[in-house]
Design an enzyme around this catalytic site. Structure first.
Site, short mmCIF file in Angstrom:
data_model
loop_
_atom_site.label_atom_id
_atom_site.label_comp_id
_atom_site.label_asym_id
_atom_site.label_seq_id
_atom_site.Cartn_x
_atom_site.Cartn_y
_atom_site.Cartn_z
N THR A 87 0.39 -2.30 8.43
CA THR A 87 -0.85 -2.12 8.27
C THR A 87 -1.54 -1.85 9.55
O THR A 87 -2.00 -3.65 9.61
CB THR A 87 -1.14 -2.81 6.81
OG1 THR A 87 -2.42 -2.08 6.39
CG2 THR A 87 -1.44 -3.83 6.55
N PRO A 141 4.02 -4.11 15.71
CA PRO A 141 3.90 -3.85 16.87
C PRO A 141 2.81 -4.08 17.98
O PRO A 141 2.30 -4.14 19.43
CB PRO A 141 4.52 -2.59 17.46
CG PRO A 141 4.65 -1.65 16.47
CD PRO A 141 4.04 -2.93 15.38
N HIS A 157 -1.54 1.47 -3.88
CA HIS A 157 -1.57 3.15 -3.99
C HIS A 157 -0.87 3.98 -4.75
O HIS A 157 -0.52 4.74 -4.42
CB HIS A 157 -1.87 3.68 -2.66
CG HIS A 157 -2.62 2.34 -1.92
ND1 HIS A 157 -2.66 2.51 -0.01
CD2 HIS A 157 -3.74 2.06 -2.04
CE1 HIS A 157 -3.88 1.67 -0.12
NE2 HIS A 157 -4.59 1.33 -0.67
N CYS A 183 -0.25 12.81 -16.64
CA CYS A 183 -0.90 13.94 -16.95
C CYS A 183 -2.34 14.10 -16.55
O CYS A 183 -2.21 12.98 -17.28
CB CYS A 183 0.06 14.60 -18.08
SG CYS A 183 -1.05 15.63 -19.37
N GLN A 233 0.70 -1.30 0.07
CA GLN A 233 -0.24 0.29 -0.36
C GLN A 233 0.63 1.08 -0.12
O GLN A 233 0.30 2.55 -0.33
CB GLN A 233 -0.95 0.14 1.08
CG GLN A 233 -1.81 -0.94 1.32
CD GLN A 233 -2.28 -1.19 2.45
OE1 GLN A 233 -3.53 -0.70 3.23
NE2 GLN A 233 -1.51 -2.06 3.89
N CYS A 239 -3.35 14.18 -21.16
CA CYS A 239 -2.58 12.41 -21.72
C CYS A 239 -2.89 11.14 -21.03
O CYS A 239 -2.09 10.70 -21.75
CB CYS A 239 -1.50 13.25 -22.39
SG CYS A 239 -0.62 12.82 -22.52
P1 OAD Z 1 -1.44 3.16 9.00
O1 OAD Z 1 -0.58 4.79 9.37
O2 OAD Z 1 -2.55 3.68 8.71
O3 OAD Z 1 -0.70 2.03 9.96
C1 OAD Z 1 0.46 1.48 10.04
C2 OAD Z 1 0.68 0.13 11.40
O4 OAD Z 1 1.80 0.16 11.02
C3 OAD Z 1 -0.10 0.75 12.73
O5 OAD Z 1 -1.35 -0.58 12.63
C4 OAD Z 1 1.49 0.36 12.63
O6 OAD Z 1 1.27 -0.41 14.66
C5 OAD Z 1 2.10 -0.09 12.57
N1 OAD Z 1 3.22 0.15 12.20
C6 OAD Z 1 4.36 1.57 13.38
N2 OAD Z 1 5.97 1.16 13.18
C7 OAD Z 1 5.59 0.05 13.11
C8 OAD Z 1 7.03 -0.64 12.64
N3 OAD Z 1 8.42 0.16 12.58
N4 OAD Z 1 6.81 -2.03 12.45
C9 OAD Z 1 5.77 -2.18 11.47
N5 OAD Z 1 4.73 -2.60 12.27
C10 OAD Z 1 4.64 -0.86 12.42
O7 OAD Z 1 -0.98 3.41 7.74
P2 OAD Z 1 -1.48 2.12 6.74
O8 OAD Z 1 -2.27 1.00 6.79
O9 OAD Z 1 -0.62 1.68 5.28
O10 OAD Z 1 -3.48 4.83 1.53
O11 OAD Z 1 -2.11 3.19 5.96
C11 OAD Z 1 -3.06 2.48 4.93
C12 OAD Z 1 -3.56 3.87 3.73
O12 OAD Z 1 -4.15 4.58 4.35
C13 OAD Z 1 -2.33 3.89 3.05
O13 OAD Z 1 -1.71 3.78 1.98
C14 OAD Z 1 -3.00 5.71 2.69
C15 OAD Z 1 -3.36 5.69 3.92
O14 OAD Z 1 -4.11 6.66 3.79
C16 OAD Z 1 -3.53 5.84 0.19
O15 OAD Z 1 -2.85 7.04 0.68
C17 OAD Z 1 -4.52 5.40 -0.64
#
Ligand code: OAD
Length: 240
Positions: free
Chosen positions: A179, A205, A113, A121, A95, A124
């Site tokens: 995530t 974590p 994502h 662009c 993501q 085009c």
């Molecule tokens: P989030 O910011 O929602 O979540 C980050 C996750 O990583 C959380 O569950 C944390 O507990 C975990 N975390 C933090 N530090 C960590 C580490 N050092 N090692 C492992 N895990 C850790 O990020 P995403 O789930 O990626 O979308 O967010 C999903 C989407 O929401 C993104 O792609 C973005 C955002 O809006 C778009 O931009 C379309």
């Protein structure tokens, strides 16, 4: 964790989120220091916001692009690349819009994502690659305005990538790394594995909505969780 990974005999894909790049210094979205705690997505990450104020949106993406360009892949990115090389991991579905998986050496990376190092662009449709963050609002050679080549709120995921991801998750075990598993449809991808009888591992974590469905949970930061894996696979030369 390497024993579990080996037991899948190559039937494994990774689904990554912002947490895997947190150990490289790239901020996550949610949580205490998350971007969505400091910035309002509706002002920066929607097509309406871009139409209203492309300069502001590009300033924000250029700032994030700079962070990505100066960051380095961490042990988790590198371990995933080596696992792929050894035939133990088929693909990384991410993501993340950063390029740290590719820079760590991963070959089969599916960006759900989009990518922050690309623009597209509006006239085009041409996709252009940035070697450095643009200053101001970049323009295409056709004269059209270029937008960041990322998926914004309210937009569809790229069809081809999503189809590949669903297909991979339906036929493999899935290791879900960093995530929050709250953004759809990415958050539901591991359920395809579960439904087909495959297993889910979570490396995070913190607890997520997926945790209770996981077969194995590693409650560590990504770079720490992959330290042993990286050490072991780097040492094993003819390991398969
Ligand atoms: P989030 O910011 O929602 O979540 C980050 C996750 O990583 C959380 O569950 C944390 O507990 C975990 N975390 C933090 N530090 C960590 C580490 N050092 N090692 C492992 N895990 C850790 O990020 P995403 O789930 O990626 O979308 O967010 C999903 C989407 O929401 C993104 O792609 C973005 C955002 O809006 C778009 O931009 C379309």
């Amino acid at each position: 964790m390497l024993d579990i990974i080996k037991s899948f005999k190559g039937r494994l894909v990774a689904l990554t989120g912002a947490g895997i790049s947190a150990d490289s210094g790239i901020p996550t979205f949610r949580g205490k220091d998350g971007l969505w705690n400091r910035y309002r997505p509706e002002e920066l990450a929607t097509f309406e916001a871009f139409s209203r104020n492309p300069k502001l949106v590009w300033e924000w993406y250029s700032w994030r692009m700079e962070k990505v360009f100066t960051a380095k892949p961490n042990k988790a990115h590198i371990a995933l690349a080596l696992l792929e090389k050894k035939g133990l991991l088929k693909a990384v579905i991410t993501q993340n819009v950063d390029n740290l998986h590719e820079r760590a050496g991963s070959k089969n990376v599916i960006h759900l994502h989009g990518r922050i190092d690309e623009g597209r662009c509006l006239e085009c449709g041409k996709v252009i690659k940035f070697e450095e963050p643009p200053k101001g609002v970049p323009k295409c050679e056709c004269g059209g305005i270029i937008r960041p080549n990322v998926v914004w709120f309210g937009e569809m995921l790229p069809e081809k990538e999503l189809k590949i991801a669903v297909d991979l998750c339906s036929r493999n075990n899935v290791i879900v790394i960093g995530t929050s598993a709250v953004v759809q449809p990415a958050a539901s991808l591991p359920l395809f594995a579960k439904r087909s009888g495959y297993k889910i591992i979570e490396v995070n974590p913190n607890e997520t909505p997926l945790s209770s469905l996981c077969d194995y949970v590693v409650r560590k930061r990504a770079a720490e969780a992959f330290e042993d894996v990286l050490e072991a696979i780097s040492e094993e030369e003819d390991f398969q």
